[in-house]
Design an enzyme around this catalytic site. Structure first.
Site, mmCIF file in Angstrom:
data_model
loop_
_atom_site.group_PDB
_atom_site.id
_atom_site.type_symbol
_atom_site.label_atom_id
_atom_site.label_comp_id
_atom_site.label_asym_id
_atom_site.label_seq_id
_atom_site.Cartn_x
_atom_site.Cartn_y
_atom_site.Cartn_z
ATOM 1 N N SER A 23 -6.001 -8.281 -4.742
ATOM 2 C CA SER A 23 -5.190 -9.423 -5.138
ATOM 3 C C SER A 23 -5.256 -10.528 -4.088
ATOM 4 O O SER A 23 -5.717 -10.324 -2.963
ATOM 5 C CB SER A 23 -3.734 -8.984 -5.344
ATOM 6 O OG SER A 23 -3.223 -8.439 -4.138
ATOM 7 N N ASP A 125 -4.406 1.279 -0.563
ATOM 8 C CA ASP A 125 -2.981 1.414 -0.876
ATOM 9 C C ASP A 125 -2.381 0.022 -0.974
ATOM 10 O O ASP A 125 -2.393 -0.730 -0.028
ATOM 11 C CB ASP A 125 -2.306 2.211 0.245
ATOM 12 C CG ASP A 125 -0.803 1.985 0.311
ATOM 13 O OD1 ASP A 125 -0.217 1.606 -0.706
ATOM 14 O OD2 ASP A 125 -0.233 2.203 1.390
ATOM 15 N N THR A 156 -6.700 6.216 0.918
ATOM 16 C CA THR A 156 -5.605 5.960 1.862
ATOM 17 C C THR A 156 -4.272 5.795 1.136
ATOM 18 O O THR A 156 -3.642 4.747 1.217
ATOM 19 C CB THR A 156 -5.899 4.692 2.705
ATOM 20 O OG1 THR A 156 -5.951 3.545 1.845
ATOM 21 C CG2 THR A 156 -7.216 4.820 3.444
ATOM 22 N N PRO A 227 13.127 -0.845 11.482
ATOM 23 C CA PRO A 227 14.157 -1.104 10.466
ATOM 24 C C PRO A 227 13.945 -2.433 9.740
ATOM 25 O O PRO A 227 14.716 -3.386 9.887
ATOM 26 C CB PRO A 227 15.450 -1.117 11.289
ATOM 27 C CG PRO A 227 15.023 -1.573 12.644
ATOM 28 C CD PRO A 227 13.648 -0.996 12.859
ATOM 29 N N ASP A 235 -2.330 -2.789 2.594
ATOM 30 C CA ASP A 235 -3.646 -3.416 2.489
ATOM 31 C C ASP A 235 -4.276 -3.603 3.869
ATOM 32 O O ASP A 235 -5.467 -3.380 4.062
ATOM 33 C CB ASP A 235 -3.519 -4.781 1.801
ATOM 34 C CG ASP A 235 -2.776 -4.692 0.486
ATOM 35 O OD1 ASP A 235 -3.080 -3.774 -0.294
ATOM 36 O OD2 ASP A 235 -1.893 -5.523 0.237
#
Length: 310
Positions: A23, A125, A156, A227, A235
């Site tokens: 993308s 991923d 992955t 956090p 990616d």
């Protein structure tokens, strides 16, 4: 007059030539925007094909843009082939959003391997399933191994994806190792589950099956939790693993150490910069500071070490 040679083919880089089908967003860093620049920093020639072109990632309230379909993808491949431009050492893909696009990606793999049988295909991923669930290939007792996995060289997934692809719930380190074994049996020789949450601890588990039928070499890397929620990290991680694993083909653990160390340095910088700007980092997803972290990508200091399983 003859056209000038394509130097990426006539004088290829020592690292390789990558076709990256992912993308694209105008603003922000996901998909190809997260993968192309790091691979170029690591010395690769990278040709991107944008499977979607959106104004921004879909975590914003709205987005606009276009989606490439399978026929349009094949048009681009045919254009490259007509000009003898279709030699690649690596293919990288992320999320596949339609059945026509999935079928065309499989055709692309076959076409590229007919030109270069040694092509390495890395299936990455993007924080989603590799294809929509209705396109899983079901075999036996609802084994969710997707049709594109067997042709991949390296996989992955994150924990969620690994569970969906294998039909195997991961609640321990041993489960993570067994999920890698299941994925090896489906095809890929290298599997890196990029993040597994075990009792509140975050781990990467990597596995390299150097010969079919032989037990894989497996390792873990403990990763500190930050956090905050980020976009584009999957990616980026896949691009780094592709880049470093090609430089260290027999040392996936070394490639993972370099990749994790780069990514963690980038994430710390991202949080620090948002904090300096007065933003609460836990209130929304953060755009990664990719350009500002180029030194950490090109020359990472290894701060996260792999522990080899016996």
């Amino acid at each position: 007059m003859a056209p000038p040679p394509v130097l990426a083919l006539a004088l290829p880089s020592e690292t390789g030539r990558v076709l990256s089908i992912q993308s694209h967003t105008v603003q922000g860093y996901v998909g190809n925007k997260s993968a192309v620049f790091p691979l170029q920093l690591l010395g690769y020639d990278v040709d991107p094909i944008n499977s979607v072109q959106f104004s921004n990632h879909t975590g914003y309230p709205t987005f606009k843009g276009q989606v490439l379909n399978g026929d349009q993808l094949w048009d681009l491949i045919e254009g490259l082939e007509a000009n003898s431009l279709l030699y690649y050492t690596h293919l990288l893909t992320g999320y596949i959003g339609s059945v026509s696009f999935l079928n065309t990606v499989l055709k692309v793999v076959d076409k590229l391997r007919s030109i270069n049988p040694g092509l390495t295909y890395v299936l990455g991923d993007e924080g989603k399933l590799y294809v929509p669930r209705k396109w899983y290939r079901i075999s036996g007792e609802e084994t969710d191994l997707v049709v594109v996995v067997p042709v991949a060289s390296m996989l992955t997934p994150n924990q969620f994806e690994a569970e969906k692809l294998t039909g195997f719930r991961i609640v321990s380190e041993q489960d993570g190792r067994e999920a890698c074994n299941i994925l090896h049996a489906a095809g890929p020789s290298k599997v890196v589950i990029t993040s597994i949450n075990i009792d509140g601890n975050l781990l990467l588990i990597g596995s390299h099956q150097k010969e079919k039928g032989q037990p894989p070499a497996q390792f873990r890397i403990s990763i500190p939790k930050i956090p905050a929620y980020f976009t584009g990290t999957g990616d980026l991680m896949t691009a780094l693993l592709l880049g470093w694993s090609n430089k260290y083909p027999d040392n996936l653990d070394k490639a993972a150490e370099l990749s994790v160390s780069s990514l963690q340095a980038l994430l710390v910088r991202t949080v620090n910069d948002y904090t300096r700007a007065g933003h609460d980092c836990q209130s929304s997803s953060l755009e990664i500071r990719l350009i500002q972290s180029q030194d950490d990508i090109r020359n990472p200091e290894i701060t996260y070490k792999a522990e080899i399983y016996n």
